[in-house]
Design a protein around this motif. Sequence first.
Motif, PDB file in Angstrom:
ATOM      1  N   SER A  99       9.260  10.694  -2.084  1.00 17.53           N
ATOM      2  CA  SER A  99       9.068  10.894  -4.220  1.00 17.53           C
ATOM      3  C   SER A  99       9.379  10.033  -4.211  1.00 17.53           C
ATOM      4  O   SER A  99       8.792   9.395  -5.367  1.00 17.53           O
ATOM      5  CB  SER A  99      10.788  12.151  -4.099  1.00 17.53           C
ATOM      6  N   ASN A 100      10.039   8.673  -3.661  1.00 13.87           N
ATOM      7  CA  ASN A 100      10.687   7.934  -4.477  1.00 13.87           C
ATOM      8  C   ASN A 100       9.401   6.107  -4.325  1.00 13.87           C
ATOM      9  O   ASN A 100       9.707   5.455  -4.643  1.00 13.87           O
ATOM     10  CB  ASN A 100      11.582   7.230  -4.159  1.00 13.87           C
ATOM     11  N   ALA A 101       8.718   6.680  -3.004  1.00 12.01           N
ATOM     12  CA  ALA A 101       7.810   5.659  -2.834  1.00 12.01           C
ATOM     13  C   ALA A 101       6.519   5.708  -3.752  1.00 12.01           C
ATOM     14  O   ALA A 101       5.716   6.352  -3.770  1.00 12.01           O
ATOM     15  CB  ALA A 101       7.085   5.803  -1.584  1.00 12.01           C
ATOM     16  N   ASP A 102       6.336   3.851  -4.746  1.00 13.07           N
ATOM     17  CA  ASP A 102       5.050   3.679  -5.124  1.00 13.07           C
ATOM     18  C   ASP A 102       3.711   3.960  -4.202  1.00 13.07           C
ATOM     19  O   ASP A 102       2.617   4.078  -4.569  1.00 13.07           O
ATOM     20  CB  ASP A 102       5.686   2.641  -5.851  1.00 13.07           C
ATOM     21  N   VAL A 103       3.993   3.932  -2.812  1.00 11.09           N
ATOM     22  CA  VAL A 103       2.536   3.212  -2.544  1.00 11.09           C
ATOM     23  C   VAL A 103       2.768   3.606  -0.750  1.00 11.09           C
ATOM     24  O   VAL A 103       3.886   3.263  -0.068  1.00 11.09           O
ATOM     25  CB  VAL A 103       2.397   2.063  -2.052  1.00 11.09           C
ATOM     26  N   ILE A 104       1.729   4.083   0.513  1.00 12.40           N
ATOM     27  CA  ILE A 104       2.363   4.891   1.528  1.00 12.40           C
ATOM     28  C   ILE A 104       1.506   3.569   2.692  1.00 12.40           C
ATOM     29  O   ILE A 104       0.049   3.843   2.351  1.00 12.40           O
ATOM     30  CB  ILE A 104       2.166   6.383   1.116  1.00 12.40           C
ATOM     31  N   LEU A 105       2.156   3.517   3.903  1.00 13.36           N
ATOM     32  CA  LEU A 105       1.439   2.419   4.912  1.00 13.36           C
ATOM     33  C   LEU A 105       1.409   3.526   5.244  1.00 13.36           C
ATOM     34  O   LEU A 105       2.327   4.633   5.998  1.00 13.36           O
ATOM     35  CB  LEU A 105       2.257   1.434   5.313  1.00 13.36           C
ATOM     36  N   PRO A 217      -0.816   6.056  -3.053  1.00 12.44           N
ATOM     37  CA  PRO A 217      -1.521   5.773  -2.709  1.00 12.44           C
ATOM     38  C   PRO A 217      -1.375   4.995  -1.625  1.00 12.44           C
ATOM     39  O   PRO A 217      -0.519   4.998  -1.073  1.00 12.44           O
ATOM     40  CB  PRO A 217      -2.294   4.738  -3.700  1.00 12.44           C
ATOM     41  N   ILE A 218      -2.350   5.441  -0.438  1.00  9.77           N
ATOM     42  CA  ILE A 218      -2.358   4.686   0.857  1.00  9.77           C
ATOM     43  C   ILE A 218      -3.186   3.963   1.324  1.00  9.77           C
ATOM     44  O   ILE A 218      -3.819   3.683   1.442  1.00  9.77           O
ATOM     45  CB  ILE A 218      -2.640   6.470   1.456  1.00  9.77           C
ATOM     46  N   VAL A 219      -2.583   2.681   2.209  1.00 16.97           N
ATOM     47  CA  VAL A 219      -3.154   2.655   3.238  1.00 16.97           C
ATOM     48  C   VAL A 219      -3.102   2.682   4.430  1.00 16.97           C
ATOM     49  O   VAL A 219      -1.714   3.357   4.717  1.00 16.97           O
ATOM     50  CB  VAL A 219      -2.457   0.858   3.187  1.00 16.97           C
ATOM     51  N   VAL A 220      -4.338   2.842   5.392  1.00 18.53           N
ATOM     52  CA  VAL A 220      -4.116   3.011   6.737  1.00 18.53           C
ATOM     53  C   VAL A 220      -3.876   2.095   8.397  1.00 18.53           C
ATOM     54  O   VAL A 220      -4.233   0.783   7.409  1.00 18.53           O
ATOM     55  CB  VAL A 220      -5.648   3.809   7.281  1.00 18.53           C
ATOM     56  N   VAL A 221      -2.422   1.569   8.374  1.00 16.26           N
ATOM     57  CA  VAL A 221      -1.777   0.959   9.992  1.00 16.26           C
ATOM     58  C   VAL A 221      -2.678   0.758  10.359  1.00 16.26           C
ATOM     59  O   VAL A 221      -2.612   2.439  11.346  1.00 16.26           O
ATOM     60  CB  VAL A 221      -1.040   0.582   9.340  1.00 16.26           C
ATOM     61  N   VAL A 243      -7.844   0.447   5.203  1.00 13.65           N
ATOM     62  CA  VAL A 243      -7.866   0.094   6.525  1.00 13.65           C
ATOM     63  C   VAL A 243      -7.334  -1.106   7.062  1.00 13.65           C
ATOM     64  O   VAL A 243      -7.926  -2.384   6.800  1.00 13.65           O
ATOM     65  CB  VAL A 243      -8.640   0.626   7.752  1.00 13.65           C
ATOM     66  N   VAL A 244      -5.810  -1.333   7.742  1.00  8.07           N
ATOM     67  CA  VAL A 244      -5.829  -3.272   8.423  1.00  8.07           C
ATOM     68  C   VAL A 244      -5.522  -2.997   9.832  1.00  8.07           C
ATOM     69  O   VAL A 244      -4.151  -2.251  10.118  1.00  8.07           O
ATOM     70  CB  VAL A 244      -4.162  -3.301   7.582  1.00  8.07           C
ATOM     71  N   PRO A 245      -6.069  -3.074  10.327  1.00  3.30           N
ATOM     72  CA  PRO A 245      -5.641  -3.690  12.022  1.00  3.30           C
ATOM     73  C   PRO A 245      -4.461  -4.140  12.130  1.00  3.30           C
ATOM     74  O   PRO A 245      -4.143  -4.989  11.749  1.00  3.30           O
ATOM     75  CB  PRO A 245      -7.165  -3.912  12.493  1.00  3.30           C
ATOM     76  N   PRO A 303      -0.476  -8.360   6.553  1.00  4.67           N
ATOM     77  CA  PRO A 303      -1.895  -8.171   5.406  1.00  4.67           C
ATOM     78  C   PRO A 303      -1.095  -6.869   4.714  1.00  4.67           C
ATOM     79  O   PRO A 303      -1.401  -6.390   4.233  1.00  4.67           O
ATOM     80  CB  PRO A 303      -2.560  -8.467   6.215  1.00  4.67           C
ATOM     81  N   ALA A 304      -0.900  -5.813   5.592  1.00  6.61           N
ATOM     82  CA  ALA A 304      -0.912  -4.429   4.971  1.00  6.61           C
ATOM     83  C   ALA A 304       0.025  -4.150   3.604  1.00  6.61           C
ATOM     84  O   ALA A 304       0.162  -3.063   2.728  1.00  6.61           O
ATOM     85  CB  ALA A 304       0.180  -3.640   6.465  1.00  6.61           C
ATOM     86  N   LEU A 305       1.592  -4.916   3.978  1.00  9.73           N
ATOM     87  CA  LEU A 305       2.373  -4.898   2.785  1.00  9.73           C
ATOM     88  C   LEU A 305       1.698  -5.145   1.729  1.00  9.73           C
ATOM     89  O   LEU A 305       1.593  -4.357   0.735  1.00  9.73           O
ATOM     90  CB  LEU A 305       3.550  -5.685   3.145  1.00  9.73           C
TER      91      LEU A 305
END
Length: 393
Positions: A99-105, A217-221, A243-245, A303-305
């Motif tokens: 709920s409180n997250a601003d962004v998701i990895l 919003p989502i970044v895929v790790v 996407v960040v490897p 880099p993902a963060l």
Amino acid sequence: MLSVALAGKPNAGKSTFYKAATMADVDVANYPFTTIDANRGVSHVRTRCPCLDRETRCDSDDCRDGTRYVPVELLDVAGLVPGAHEGKGLGNQFLDSLSNADVILNVVDASGGTDAEGDPVEVGSYDPVQDVAFIETEMDLWLASIVADNWEAVERRSRSPEFDFEAALTDVLTGVGATEHDVMAVLRELDYSTDPKAWTDADREELARLIRERTKPIVVVANKADVAPADNVERLREAADRVVPATAEGELALRRAAEVGAVDYDPGDEAFEIAGDPSDAQREGLERVRDVMDEFGGTGVQPALDEAVYDLLDRITVYPVQDETHWTDGRGTVLPDAFLLPAAATPLDLAYAVHSDIGDGYLHAVDARAGRRIGEDHELEEGDVVKVVSTAT
Ligand SMILES: Nc1nc2c(ncn2[C@@H]2O[C@H](COP(=O)(O)OP(=O)(O)O)[C@@H](O)[C@H]2O)c(=O)[nH]1
Ligand SMILES: [Mg+2]
């Protein structure tokens, strides 16, 4: 503090990522504890410190020779499996912690070595591309269920003559981090009725999906890149926007080695140097990490963060100071604080970010680099150093 959440199925490497990313070296740790509780800790995003434009490096604990680490909250969300929104794998409770997250990895096992439930299988036998959509779907259905659960209350309110549909929806959605601005923006994309009774399940699901896209919003790790078939990383890149490897395990090994002085490495560096005299086994392990870093330009954890905060959320780092000549606070500390503000934030936004009293008492602001006053609606930029003058101090 900005909040970043690690989501993903079991065994994807979330806790390893979390451990690495919250393990502050003594130089960086100016917090009494790094881990707030088991799954909530302080991590950092990395940027260029403004002190590089001065003669001496600043003395903030968050600055390493001009590389600045700005604190963010990191959450390790356990227990997400397909069906989580229905409570599978204790999922509901864990979804609520987003709920409180601003962004998701979204941490994905790019090696294809874990199945849909997170159980280990032979590397390459599961298609990790499926894990890109699964997190989105679970979050959408979780939000849709929150909207559905509250719909009766919205209907009840609609009987009052003062009923305001947008305000009622905002009340339902503030709990998951949506502002009135978010709700209005999403409603503009929908062809909707202001009579809640006219809404169908499909309408509510569409609303939930748009709210999720906007507020989570989502970044895929693409984790376990060290053992992933190259093809998997490529296909993940095609399946998602960002996407960040990464190798969370490699980052953890490096930070541990750095802590005992075995390597020279600052989180986010593209390479490291062996500093101490490691055993053959340690050296071999480190060289394996080096191979992955050479291929991907680092371990991918930092880099993902950074991508999540600076690119996806489009934040800038702004440094409030009291003394515009020396860039210090009242105690003479150079660049003591850094705030991650939305791009195009103004000095007044900065004032409110520092403290609501400072914002309420705002008089004017000074750009410390240029040594001149800036207007209340001046758009701040990455690395700006600003003195806010306020009736409150
Ligand atoms: N090869 C490899 N294994 C990893 C990596 N990150 C995590 N693992 C391993 O994957 C397993 C699950 O990791 P964990 O962090 O507990 O996953 P979680 O359930 O998502 O929290 C552990 O055995 C880790 O050592 C990585 O980058 N590479
Ligand atoms: Mg875990």
